[in-house]
Every structure is written in structure tokens, then in C-alpha cells.
Design a protein around this motif. Structure first.
Motif, mmCIF file in Angstrom:
data_model
loop_
_atom_site.group_PDB
_atom_site.id
_atom_site.type_symbol
_atom_site.label_atom_id
_atom_site.label_comp_id
_atom_site.label_asym_id
_atom_site.label_seq_id
_atom_site.Cartn_x
_atom_site.Cartn_y
_atom_site.Cartn_z
ATOM 1 N N ASN A 14 -48.762 22.483 -3.818
ATOM 2 C CA ASN A 14 -48.944 23.300 -5.018
ATOM 3 C C ASN A 14 -48.071 22.846 -6.181
ATOM 4 O O ASN A 14 -48.272 23.279 -7.317
ATOM 5 N N THR A 148 -58.735 28.295 -3.331
ATOM 6 C CA THR A 148 -58.072 28.178 -4.627
ATOM 7 C C THR A 148 -57.865 29.567 -5.200
ATOM 8 O O THR A 148 -58.479 30.535 -4.746
ATOM 9 N N ASN A 149 -56.995 29.663 -6.171
ATOM 10 C CA ASN A 149 -56.858 30.909 -6.913
ATOM 11 C C ASN A 149 -57.984 30.957 -7.946
ATOM 12 O O ASN A 149 -58.122 30.040 -8.765
ATOM 13 N N LEU A 153 -58.818 28.521 -11.205
ATOM 14 C CA LEU A 153 -60.049 27.735 -11.316
ATOM 15 C C LEU A 153 -60.783 28.049 -12.618
ATOM 16 O O LEU A 153 -61.258 27.142 -13.309
ATOM 17 N N LEU A 178 -61.720 21.881 -4.440
ATOM 18 C CA LEU A 178 -61.284 23.181 -3.942
ATOM 19 C C LEU A 178 -60.482 23.052 -2.659
ATOM 20 O O LEU A 178 -59.552 23.820 -2.420
ATOM 21 N N SER A 181 -57.081 21.984 -3.549
ATOM 22 C CA SER A 181 -56.670 22.629 -4.811
ATOM 23 C C SER A 181 -56.033 21.637 -5.779
ATOM 24 O O SER A 181 -54.960 21.875 -6.323
ATOM 25 N N SER A 196 -51.941 19.990 -9.115
ATOM 26 C CA SER A 196 -52.501 21.126 -8.391
ATOM 27 C C SER A 196 -53.169 22.071 -9.381
ATOM 28 O O SER A 196 -52.877 22.055 -10.578
ATOM 29 N N HIS A 197 -54.081 22.892 -8.876
ATOM 30 C CA HIS A 197 -54.698 23.903 -9.736
ATOM 31 C C HIS A 197 -53.626 24.784 -10.363
ATOM 32 O O HIS A 197 -53.717 25.165 -11.531
ATOM 33 N N LYS A 198 -52.608 25.095 -9.580
ATOM 34 C CA LYS A 198 -51.526 25.966 -10.049
ATOM 35 C C LYS A 198 -50.805 25.369 -11.252
ATOM 36 O O LYS A 198 -50.430 26.087 -12.188
#
Length: 208
Positions: A14, A148-149, A153, A178, A181, A196-198
Motif C-alpha cells: 500500500n 480495492t478501496n 478507485l 484491482l 491495488s 498503490s491506489h492509496k
């Protein structure tokens, strides 16, 4: 000797945020190249909503979106070893979407991925892996949580138009995965940003 980890490997990270410099000649010639616009640019907001729909409500778990060449490569949980290729303009058709993409809720998609990996653990071929790999995959699969959150996204997809409309260094290709992430972005300067998506929100706040 300590083995070097892959930038993106079988584990989840993350905190991932990494920049890769591309071809220096492309970077230095950015402002000398005339920009051409295409069907993606003309429909970028609508397409971003379609791409979000595919990731949230269909079997798609990875999109590789070519904003320059209008090619969209897609991987689906329903055919996990295959890579589909679609033209961006075709994705503007509701009939095309309904025909090609089966619906599945994000939560069920996450559970299906876990079941697929569980089958692999029980297959004889799993024994081919080294003990270290077996243990690492078993631990990862056990800890595997939500894909994912959803808010992260949504934020990524909402900002694709902004990244595409940048003056100078604009977005050329984006890969959204996904499963681990991660998001990888290549720009017209040939540089790549992987995160990361975060951490995508931090990237946008810092550079846009």
C-alpha cells in the motif's frame, strides 16, 4: 545475500510509489512534438465512467488503457489467463458493454479470486514451487482482503481526464489493477509512475 524484491510482486504494498525515467530523447523533445487528439479525448469523461463501471460491476480486474491508440486491454475473472482487446469507441455503446461484459459485484469478484487461488494451492503443480514461494503465496492468499478501496478507485478514474488534459507532460497509458491495488501511468515524456491506489491521491495533490 538478501534478495531484492520486485517493484510489484506477489505481495501487496500500500506504500508503493515509484518513478521510472524513460527515453531521454523523448523527454527532451516533449515541447517540440505537436499533440494530436482522438476519440478518447473527445469522450474522455464518458469513457472514464465506463471504465469505472467495468472495474466495479463486471468481471474486469485489470484495465490497460491506451489513451493515444484507443486500445483497451482487459483481464476478467471469468477468463483469467486471457487478455481481451477492445477499442475505446466501442465501449461507448451500451449494447456492446452488455454483450461483452458479464456483471458481478465487487465483493463477489474478490471472493472468486480467492477461490481461484485456493484451487491453485490444491493443485499438484503447486508442489513445483520452492518452499519459500509456497509459503509466501499461502500467507498472501490468507491475508487477501478487499480488492480495492472503492473511493480510491473512483478518485483514480475521476482524475484520468485531468491527467490527459495536462499541458506538456500528459497521460499516454494507464494500467489499473484491482488484484494488487496498483496503478501504473506512462506519460508522453516516456516516464512512468507506479503506485498503490492509496497513494494515487497523494500523487495528484502533489503534481496536479
Amino acid at each position: 545475500m538478501k534478495k531484492k524484491d520486485a517493484l510489484v510482486g506477489y505481495y501487496f504494498n500500500n506504500n508503493l510509489m515509484h518513478s521510472i525515467k524513460g527515453d531521454k530523447s523523448l523527454r527532451e523533445s516533449v515541447y517540440n512534438r505537436e499533440r494530436a487528439f482522438n476519440v478518447v479525448d473527445e469522450n474522455i469523461d464518458e469513457l472514464a465512467r465506463v471504465w469505472l463501471y467495468l472495474l466495479l460491476e463486471t468481471g474486469a480486474y485489470r484495465l490497460v488503457i491506451g489513451l493515444n491508440n484507443t486500445e483497451v486491454r482487459l483481464s476478467s475473472v471469468f477468463d483469467p489467463l486471457n487478455t481481451e482487446v477492445h477499442l475505446a469507441e466501442d465501449l461507448l455503446s451500451p449494447e456492446y458493454i452488455d454483450f461483452h461484459f458479464n456483471k458481478i459485484a465487487l465483493k463477489e469478484k474478490s471472493q472468486l479470486i480467492k477461490r481461484i487461488y485456493k484451487l491453485l494451492e490444491q493443485d499438484d503443480s503447486f508442489e513445483i514451487l520452492s518452499p519459500q514461494w509456497q509459503q509466501s503465496l499461502l500467507e498472501r492468499n490468507q491475508k487477501m482482503g478487499q480488492l480495492t478501496n472503492i473511493n480510491d478507485l473512483r478518485f483514480i478514474l475521476e482524475n484520468i481526464p485531468k491527467l490527459r488534459h495536462l499541458e506538456g507532460y500528459y497521460l499516454r497509458t494507464i494500467t489499473i489493477n484491482l488484484f494488487n491495488s496498483t496503478v501504473s501511468m506512462s506519460f508522453n515524456c516516456d516516464g512512468t509512475q507506479i503506485m498503490s491506489h492509496k497513494n494515487f491521491r497523494e500523487f495528484i495533490e502533489q503534481y496536479i
